[in-house]
Write an enzyme that holds these catalytic residues in place. Structure first.
Site, PDB file in Angstrom:
ATOM      1  N   GLY A 180      38.450  34.547  30.836  1.00  0.00           N
ATOM      2  CA  GLY A 180      39.501  35.362  30.235  1.00  0.00           C
ATOM      3  C   GLY A 180      40.881  34.879  30.618  1.00  0.00           C
ATOM      4  O   GLY A 180      41.736  34.642  29.765  1.00  0.00           O
ATOM      5  N   MET A 212      43.421  33.405  34.407  1.00  0.00           N
ATOM      6  CA  MET A 212      43.392  32.932  35.784  1.00  0.00           C
ATOM      7  C   MET A 212      44.713  33.234  36.486  1.00  0.00           C
ATOM      8  O   MET A 212      45.783  32.973  35.961  1.00  0.00           O
ATOM      9  CB  MET A 212      43.105  31.425  35.781  1.00  0.00           C
ATOM     10  CG  MET A 212      43.053  30.820  37.158  1.00  0.00           C
ATOM     11  SD  MET A 212      41.704  31.547  38.142  1.00  0.00           S
ATOM     12  CE  MET A 212      42.405  31.406  39.777  1.00  0.00           C
ATOM     13  N   GLU A 213      44.580  33.751  37.702  1.00  0.00           N
ATOM     14  CA  GLU A 213      45.718  34.297  38.438  1.00  0.00           C
ATOM     15  C   GLU A 213      46.507  33.289  39.266  1.00  0.00           C
ATOM     16  O   GLU A 213      47.105  33.671  40.287  1.00  0.00           O
ATOM     17  CB  GLU A 213      45.202  35.397  39.381  1.00  0.00           C
ATOM     18  CG  GLU A 213      44.327  34.907  40.565  1.00  0.00           C
ATOM     19  CD  GLU A 213      42.823  34.961  40.342  1.00  0.00           C
ATOM     20  OE1 GLU A 213      42.398  34.931  39.174  1.00  0.00           O
ATOM     21  OE2 GLU A 213      42.077  35.027  41.336  1.00  0.00           O
ATOM     22  N   ASN A 214      46.575  32.013  38.877  1.00  0.00           N
ATOM     23  CA  ASN A 214      47.337  31.022  39.648  1.00  0.00           C
ATOM     24  C   ASN A 214      48.688  31.578  40.070  1.00  0.00           C
ATOM     25  O   ASN A 214      49.384  32.205  39.292  1.00  0.00           O
ATOM     26  CB  ASN A 214      47.573  29.779  38.792  1.00  0.00           C
ATOM     27  CG  ASN A 214      46.342  29.362  38.043  1.00  0.00           C
ATOM     28  OD1 ASN A 214      45.322  29.076  38.640  1.00  0.00           O
ATOM     29  ND2 ASN A 214      46.413  29.381  36.715  1.00  0.00           N
ATOM     30  N   HIS A 233      45.304  42.799  35.334  1.00  0.00           N
ATOM     31  CA  HIS A 233      44.339  42.251  36.297  1.00  0.00           C
ATOM     32  C   HIS A 233      44.903  40.997  36.977  1.00  0.00           C
ATOM     33  O   HIS A 233      44.920  40.899  38.209  1.00  0.00           O
ATOM     34  CB  HIS A 233      43.027  41.942  35.575  1.00  0.00           C
ATOM     35  CG  HIS A 233      41.965  41.360  36.445  1.00  0.00           C
ATOM     36  ND1 HIS A 233      40.967  42.129  37.001  1.00  0.00           N
ATOM     37  CD2 HIS A 233      41.738  40.092  36.863  1.00  0.00           C
ATOM     38  CE1 HIS A 233      40.178  41.356  37.727  1.00  0.00           C
ATOM     39  NE2 HIS A 233      40.624  40.113  37.660  1.00  0.00           N
ATOM     40  N   GLU A 234      45.361  40.058  36.183  1.00  0.00           N
ATOM     41  CA  GLU A 234      45.851  38.799  36.772  1.00  0.00           C
ATOM     42  C   GLU A 234      47.103  39.059  37.597  1.00  0.00           C
ATOM     43  O   GLU A 234      47.279  38.482  38.665  1.00  0.00           O
ATOM     44  CB  GLU A 234      46.125  37.752  35.683  1.00  0.00           C
ATOM     45  CG  GLU A 234      44.957  37.456  34.750  1.00  0.00           C
ATOM     46  CD  GLU A 234      43.621  37.209  35.441  1.00  0.00           C
ATOM     47  OE1 GLU A 234      43.629  36.733  36.587  1.00  0.00           O
ATOM     48  OE2 GLU A 234      42.576  37.511  34.831  1.00  0.00           O
ATOM     49  N   HIS A 253      46.258  40.474  40.980  1.00  0.00           N
ATOM     50  CA  HIS A 253      45.722  39.476  41.909  1.00  0.00           C
ATOM     51  C   HIS A 253      46.803  38.924  42.843  1.00  0.00           C
ATOM     52  O   HIS A 253      46.484  38.378  43.893  1.00  0.00           O
ATOM     53  CB  HIS A 253      45.102  38.307  41.140  1.00  0.00           C
ATOM     54  CG  HIS A 253      43.628  38.442  40.870  1.00  0.00           C
ATOM     55  ND1 HIS A 253      42.724  38.834  41.833  1.00  0.00           N
ATOM     56  CD2 HIS A 253      42.897  38.197  39.743  1.00  0.00           C
ATOM     57  CE1 HIS A 253      41.495  38.825  41.308  1.00  0.00           C
ATOM     58  NE2 HIS A 253      41.573  38.457  40.046  1.00  0.00           N
ATOM     59  N   GLU A 263      37.853  40.277  43.513  1.00  0.00           N
ATOM     60  CA  GLU A 263      37.545  40.672  42.133  1.00  0.00           C
ATOM     61  C   GLU A 263      37.187  42.151  42.009  1.00  0.00           C
ATOM     62  O   GLU A 263      37.662  42.839  41.104  1.00  0.00           O
ATOM     63  CB  GLU A 263      36.438  39.787  41.551  1.00  0.00           C
ATOM     64  CG  GLU A 263      36.836  38.322  41.388  1.00  0.00           C
ATOM     65  CD  GLU A 263      38.092  38.097  40.554  1.00  0.00           C
ATOM     66  OE1 GLU A 263      38.540  39.045  39.875  1.00  0.00           O
ATOM     67  OE2 GLU A 263      38.647  36.981  40.603  1.00  0.00           O
TER      68      GLU A 263
HETATM   69  N1  PHE Z   1      39.682  34.666  38.763  1.00  0.00           N
HETATM   70  C1  PHE Z   1      39.686  34.902  37.351  1.00  0.00           C
HETATM   71  C2  PHE Z   1      39.890  36.406  37.190  1.00  0.00           C
HETATM   72  O1  PHE Z   1      39.097  37.199  37.561  1.00  0.00           O
HETATM   73  C3  PHE Z   1      38.458  34.545  36.633  1.00  0.00           C
HETATM   74  C4  PHE Z   1      38.151  33.091  36.573  1.00  0.00           C
HETATM   75  C5  PHE Z   1      37.189  32.543  37.382  1.00  0.00           C
HETATM   76  C6  PHE Z   1      38.806  32.262  35.695  1.00  0.00           C
HETATM   77  C7  PHE Z   1      36.858  31.216  37.338  1.00  0.00           C
HETATM   78  C8  PHE Z   1      38.491  30.947  35.629  1.00  0.00           C
HETATM   79  C9  PHE Z   1      37.507  30.411  36.449  1.00  0.00           C
HETATM   80  O2  PHE Z   1      40.860  36.868  36.774  1.00  0.00           O
HETATM   81 ZN    ZN Z   2      39.978  38.548  38.723  1.00  0.00          ZN
END
Ligand code: PHE
Ligand code: ZN
Length: 855
Positions: free
Chosen positions: A258, A260-262, A294-295, A298, A317
């Site tokens: 979906g 990614m929380e970089n 959600h992101e 994080h 998570e």
């Molecule tokens: N960490 C991301 C999320 O939960 C999910 C994710 C995991 C995306 C692995 C890409 C690869 O928001």
């Molecule tokens: Zn997440």
């Protein structure tokens, strides 16, 4: 890959890394086929690992150009998974390791590491993708500040942290917050921003950008608005403030998950960013809001406090899902959100927990960590936190969270750390509660009710914790059971009371009651269990009409519906007036929230019914369930027919589309009514709604009504003509036809669509919209011919060499084989065997197929 069995990783083997990374400086020279990455790592021996150690760095598919220690070239020969520099070759104290590698993002179809998506560069590093970018200790407990320089002939060059400097063809970024490599990101391309700003509670000005392809900038407003509301909410609800000068979000078309929380640079699957009333449904808007939140959340639960190792994945998570659920509840309706979350939990997590892939919220071993981004880690992980909050109370939860943030900011933490802050703030012993993290499986709870005729009512509960793979024995869990009591006239006589069950069998009494009460058990779905309870249809109807707990009010109707449907399947019974009348009252009760009424009108799904029948000791027949459910819908349509046109008219939204919860709830009820009406007016009304629709919710909703009754081919063609240039909308066009197809046609229609020129199977969204729809059509997928099974396996085998992660995720369609008859079981097991004997199978799909087979 070779045929060797890949190694299993165990939680028990955890050791801190031999060294620490004090800082990282990366330089990228971008090229589709020959990107150069230079890494300067300031390393030092780790005081927690006394003695001298080899330096082992992870690295995959990297061409090493050079390596130097403190400026002196060293000879190093990487192996298949990394690079080892012997202890003897390393200085005793801190030193600088510099490496240069070459990688080819263009050929990266696994979408992990640095890859290209329609001309733009982007990265995905969680869980273990950073090792495909450079040699590095690719593990979450190694945290360091990163500086990044990007060179490439693209107008936009982004990385984590704050921008430092830029010029034509280059940019430099500095992320002061120490982070693990999995949060690293780089993006480069021809992008445009939809921008805004936010001032934090302490007065920091933050520039906000949603980066998209030119032409998409008018579809970003909702994502940006959701981001601003998330930032505000996290300040007011959790006291968490943002910590950089910029927050960037980028939408990419090719993405495995979906979003990614970089750190400071969230990367999103474009479908969870782009939305306009014409192209996105209410559900899409809701998902965008939830995933943006959600992101963003994080940033504290995941980034500032990260995981010590991947076994602790639920630490970030579960908590972040719990927080995004709270957020959506606050933004919309807590009751409706809770019902929707329980629907998802049952459909995905209970299903997982009941089959060969069952695993603990915190597993203790894995082969491929990508296979553990599951409903159990995410959704059950969130449920466990909800239970904890219920048990300690809201005020203690807040205190525990404050301590968690204070104590662990900057740490890579564990579930033990998490539970300790609750133990310390409340004085509670959580050792039994911890079983929720370590023992897999959904508890089944039975209840025995006793009325002594003299004011005393006793509830005796039993919990049954069945064996799951690798865990034959289970201990009793702590179950928070929220209970309320109603009088037979519908008045509440005992408000919600939390019973705390800790034993396998336990009784609770209520005294001083005037009459035998009707119990409302598991209010708010207070624990993720299956409640086996026989309740008379009259009592269910009473609860549906009068329960003060909105979740249980809905649950009463749902239970009634499932009982009706089960009898239709097993005894060929017809739906009786109890259920039909009860539902009619809800459907037309204007004192109730339209979104709630829409949920009440939604019939139990076929997969849900198959699982329920299986648990009750039957062997479900998908075709029979399908037919019975259609008859059920037909009977309901007949019962409500007179009132439906009025309902549809009264719920039409005047004025322009707004995506808010109230308007969305009205549309949901209107479409539920339209779907029923279509079964008695042959789709006449739906055709009109389709023709007049000015928003995607109604356009796709009306089209679904038509396809559901075997009509709508002309509408389908006009939909295609109108939207053929729009990827996200075309995903709907593909999925809809398969989801609504008759079971005998599902495999053939799917197969035909895979030959469509727009079936770009290498794009995960399109693959999922077609192949995921196939396994989402229960009766079609489980067709007695086995065609559905074969087609899925064919496509998994085809996708696996290119994108193992997505292939492995989609293989879970097979996890339910144990429910069905011997023929179907044999066919599914045959497909799993065929997958397993495919030469060069990935570790991802290999692990999944062998676990599903029960190896
Ligand atoms: N960490 C991301 C999320 O939960 C999910 C994710 C995991 C995306 C692995 C890409 C690869 O928001
Ligand atoms: Zn997440």
């Amino acid at each position: 890959m070779t045929n060797e069995t890949p190694p299993t990783i165990y939680l028990a083997d955890y050791q801190p890394w031999t060294h620490v990374v004090q800082s990282v400086h990366l330089a990228f020279r971008l090229s589709p086929t020959a990107t150069r990455v230079t890494a300067q790592l300031h390393l030092a021996p780790n005081p927690n690992r006394p003695g001298r150690h080899d330096l082992r760095l992870d690295g995959e598919n990297l061409v090493l150009i050079r390596a130097a220690i403190n400026g002196h070239q060293v000879k190093a020969t990487p192996d298949a998974t990394g690079l080892t520099l012997p202890a003897a070759s390393l200085p005793a104290g801190p030193f600088l390791l510099e490496t240069e590698v070459q990688i080819a993002p263009e050929g990266n179809t696994a979408l992990e590491g640095l890859y290209m998506s329609r001309g733009m560069y982007c990265t995905q590093c969680e869980a273990e993708g950073f090792r495909k970018i450079t040699f590095y200790p690719d593990r979450p407990d190694v945290m360091a500040p990163f500086k990044v320089r990007i060179e490439g002939d693209y107008p936009v060059l982004l990385s984590n942290g704050n921008p430092v400097a830029q010029g034509p063809g280059w940019a430099e970024w500095d992320d002061p917050w120490p982070k693990p490599a999995y949060l690293f990101a780089v993006v480069a391309g021809n992008l445009v921003a939809h921008s805004g700003s936010f001032t934090t509670m302490s007065g920091r000005h933050v520039a906000l950008n949603v980066w998209v392809r030119p032409g998409d900038e008018n579809r970003c407003a909702y994502a940006l608005d959701s981001l601003i509301r998330s930032m505000r909410w996290d300040e007011t609800t959790y006291g968490r403030e943002y910590d950089l000068d910029v927050f960037n979000i980028v939408a990419v078309d090719d993405f495995n998950m979906g979003a990614m929380e970089n750190k400071g640079l969230n990367i999103f699957n474009a479908r969870y960013v782009l939305a306009s009333p014409e192209t996105a449904t209410d559900d899409d808007f809701g998902r965008i809001e939830a995933i943006i939140a959600h992101e963003y959340f994080h940033n504290w639960t995941g980034n500032r406090i990260t995981c010590r190792d991947w076994f602790q994945l639920c630490l970030k998570e579960g908590l972040t899902v719990f927080r995004d659920q709270q957020f959506t509840g606050d933004m919309r309706s807590p009751a409706v959100k809770r019902i929707e979350d329980v629907l998802t939990l049952r459909a995905r997590q209970f299903r997982e927990d009941g089959g060969p892939l069952a695993h603990a919220v915190r597993p203790d071993s894995f082969i491929e960590i990508n296979n553990f981004y599951t409903a159990t880690v995410y959704e059950k992980g969130a449920e466990v936190i909800g239970m904890l909050k219920r048990l300690v109370g809201d005020a203690a939860y807040d205190r525990a969270l404050t301590l968690y943030f204070d104590r662990h900011d900057g740490d890579a933490a564990t579930i033990e750390d998490w539970l300790a802050v609750f133990e310390e703030t409340t004085g509670r012993d959580l050792s039994q509660f911890k079983r929720w993290y370590t023992q897999a499986g959904t508890p089944r709870v039975t209840v025995d009710e006793h009325w002594d005729g003299a004011g005393r009512f006793t509830l005796t509960f039993k919990q049954h914790n069945f064996a799951t793979p690798g865990q034959p024995h289970k201990d009793p869990k702590v179950l928070p059971l929220a209970v309320g009591l109603l009088n037979p006239n519908g008045d509440e006589v005992v408000p919600t009371t939390l019973l705390e069950m800790t034993q396998n069998k336990q009784s609770f009494t209520f005294d001083g009651l005037a009459t035998k009460p009707v119990a409302s058990i598991l209010r708010g779905f207070s624990a993720p269990v299956v409640l086996d309870r026989s309740v008379s249809p009259e009592d269910r109807a009473l609860l549906l009409a009068h329960d003060t707990d909105p979740f249980n009010k809905w649950e009463a109707g749902r239970a009634l519906a499932k009982e009706v449907l089960a009898r239709m399947v097993t005894d060929r019974a017809q739906p009786g007036p109890d259920w039909l009348d009860a539902l009619a009252r809800v459907a037309f009760d204007e004192s109730l929230d339209p979104a709630f009424r829409a949920l009440a009108l939604r019939l139990p799904g076929e997969d849900d019914m198959a699982q329920t029948l299986h648990m009750a000791g039957h062997v479900p027949d998908p075709a029979v369930i399908h037919t019975a459910r259609r008859q059920m819908a037909q009977a309901l349509a007949g019962r409500l027919a007179q009132g439906l046109p009025g309902l549809i008219v009264s719920l039409a939204e005047p004025g322009p589309f707004t995506p808010d919860a109230v308007a969305a709830g009205r549309r949901a009820l209107r479409l539920a009514a339209l779907s029923l009406l279509s079964r008695v007016d042959d789709g006449a009304r739906a055709a009109t709604v389709f023709a007049q629709a000015d928003n995607m919710t109604e356009e796709v909703g009306a089209l679904t009504c038509l396809l559901d009754i075997g009509r709508g081919q002309a509408e389908l063609a006009s939909f295609h003509a109108r939207w053929s240039d729009d990827r996200t909308v075309m995903d709907k066009w593909f999925a809809l036809q398969i989801i609504t197809s008759a079971p005998d046609d599902t495999a053939r229609i799917t197969d035909t669509l895979t030959r469509h020129p727009d079936f770009d199977w290498k794009t995960p969204n399109r693959f999922r919209s077609v192949i995921g729809a196939l396994s989402g059509n229960h009766a079609g997928f489980h067709h007695a011919s086995g065609d559905g099974y074969r087609l899925l396996a064919d496509w998994l085998i085809r996708l696996d060499p290119l994108n193992p992660q997505t292939a492995a995720r989609m293989s879970t369609a097979f996890e339910v084989w144990g429910r069905y008859d011997a023929d179907r079981q044999a066919m599914i097991r045959g497909e799993l065997q065929r997958i397993l004997s495919t030469p060069g199978l990935s570790r991802d799909l290999g692990e999944m197929a062998s676990r599903m087979r029960g190896d």
